[in-house]
Enzyme design. Structure first.
Site, mmCIF file in Angstrom:
data_model
loop_
_atom_site.group_PDB
_atom_site.id
_atom_site.type_symbol
_atom_site.label_atom_id
_atom_site.label_comp_id
_atom_site.label_asym_id
_atom_site.label_seq_id
_atom_site.Cartn_x
_atom_site.Cartn_y
_atom_site.Cartn_z
ATOM 1 N NE ARG A 67 -6.151 -3.169 11.456
ATOM 2 C CZ ARG A 67 -6.556 -3.251 10.174
ATOM 3 N NH1 ARG A 67 -6.679 -2.157 9.447
ATOM 4 N NH2 ARG A 67 -6.873 -4.418 9.660
ATOM 5 C CD GLU A 117 -11.373 1.119 13.287
ATOM 6 O OE1 GLU A 117 -11.997 0.216 12.699
ATOM 7 O OE2 GLU A 117 -10.347 1.631 12.832
ATOM 8 C CG HIS A 123 -11.456 0.750 9.107
ATOM 9 N ND1 HIS A 123 -10.858 0.138 10.180
ATOM 10 C CD2 HIS A 123 -10.753 0.311 8.014
ATOM 11 C CE1 HIS A 123 -9.860 -0.630 9.762
ATOM 12 N NE2 HIS A 123 -9.770 -0.538 8.458
ATOM 13 C CB ILE A 127 -1.000 -0.023 1.171
ATOM 14 C CG1 ILE A 127 -1.943 -1.226 1.020
ATOM 15 C CG2 ILE A 127 -1.800 1.275 1.229
ATOM 16 C CD1 ILE A 127 -2.880 -1.476 2.200
HETATM 17 C C1 DGY Z 1 -7.536 -4.168 6.019
HETATM 18 O O1 DGY Z 1 -7.706 -4.930 5.069
HETATM 19 O O2 DGY Z 1 -6.685 -4.377 6.890
HETATM 20 C C2 DGY Z 1 -8.393 -2.951 6.082
HETATM 21 O O3 DGY Z 1 -8.130 -2.174 7.165
HETATM 22 C C3 DGY Z 1 -9.849 -3.337 6.020
HETATM 23 O O4 DGY Z 1 -10.186 -3.476 4.736
#
Ligand code: DGY
Length: 320
Positions: free
Chosen positions: A237, A266, A284, A156
């Site tokens: 997170r 959360e 989220h 990511i």
């Molecule tokens: C993940 O995949 O860890 C995201 O936070 C939720 O889609």
């Protein structure tokens, strides 16, 4: 037929495929399962598909005599005690790759929303308070040409870096393992220490998993290194950031803004965050596209199918 527990209703096409392959028990709702429901389910199932809201800990796993696989419908799997599962011979899997682009896109949505004050501007229009164009109204900060700091350069983080080239940004990153020179060149990104990253970045964005070494990684000391005009984005997170320290920094102007998609507890959002105009708060939704959620479901299905057929799971996770 093997019995599979689904803690949530998944997209329709995924549910259909699950029902063709397994006896399903569990939930047809989109509300979180209670602890009692999880305990009842683990006693009888061969596999569980869980979300990040379901805590699969050692106590739960002890009560699962037939359980062979816990498939997490997310890439982050900090909600599962992987070490305890491994000790019991239970495989844990996640859903990497298929949500990378959706999460990177949402990160950019937050970057732009914070820098250009988009939610504040939208509220002004909706509340009927806009009186027309004005030279000094709702001024934000430029994004193009600025320095983007990426904490965690996995899939990511890299996808976020790729998108930064269109904004002609200077991209720095911090990662436990530096990327090779070829990858750095391809991404136009340079690895630096965490302190250097914090000091040099205009926009900092977090893309590291939550584990023992990243919990509270960004605390008061780290926040104080960020420039006063800087902003922090978190789509990873919540517990990676010390939330009270972040709120204090935002309230005292130590940090100009923040964009958050994730929170330590959360769905609870600290009321002090809700009161801050310089923070954009999302529920989220990093991976919340139709495409990503179907692909995540299909990966969960493939992982469960593989383990129950005695094959290697395509996305098995190890102990961090
Ligand atoms: C993940 O995949 O860890 C995201 O936070 C939720 O889609």
């Amino acid at each position: 037929m093997a019995i599979v527990y689904l803690s949530r209703c998944l997209p329709e096409s995924v549910m259909g495929e699950f029902a063709r392959r397994f006896t399903l028990i569990g939930r047809s709702t989109d509300h979180p399962a209670t602890r009692a429901e999880l305990l009842e389910a683990v006693a009888v199932v061969d596999a569980m598909a869980v979300t990040l809201a379901d805590h699969v800990d050692a106590e739960l796993l002890q009560k699962a005599p037939r359980l062979k696989v816990v498939a997490v419908y997310a890439v982050g799997h900090d909600n599962v005690d992987v070490a305890a599962a491994t000790r019991r011979g239970i495989v844990v899997t996640n859903t990497p790759e298929v949500l990378t682009d959706a999460t990177a896109d949402l990160t950019w949505a937050l970057i732009l929303a914070v820098a250009r004050r988009i939610p504040e501007a939208e509220r002004l229009v909706r509340e009927g308070k806009w009186e027309g164009w004005a030279p000094t109204q709702l001024l934000g900060g430029d994004v193009f040409g600025k320095t983007l700091g990426i904490i965690g350069m996995g899939r990511i983080g890299r996808a976020v870096a790729q998108r930064a080239t269109g904004f002609r940004m200077n991209v720095l990153y911090h990662n436990p393992h530096p990327l090779g020179p070829d990858v750095e060149r391809a991404l136009g990104a340079q690895g630096v220490s965490l302190a250097q990253l914090l000091q040099a970045s205009d926009i900092l964005t977090i893309h590291t998993p939550l584990n023992d070494s990243t919990r509270g990684l960004i605390g008061k000391a780290e926040l104080s290194l960020i420039r006063r005009t800087g902003c922090l984005i978190n789509t990873a997170r919540g517990a990676i950031v010390d939330e009270p320290a972040l709120i204090e920094a935002l309230e005292q102007g130590v940090l100009a803004g923040a964009g958050l998609d994730v929170y330590p507890e959360e769905p609870r959002v600290n009321p002090r965050l809700l009161a801050l105009p310089n923070v954009v708060l999302l529920p989220h939704i990093g991976s919340a596209t139709h495409e990503a959620r179907v692909k995540m479901g299909m990966l969960v299905l493939e992982n469960i199918t593989a383990v129950l057929a005695g094959r290697e799971a395509p996305n098995r996770v190890g102990v961090a």
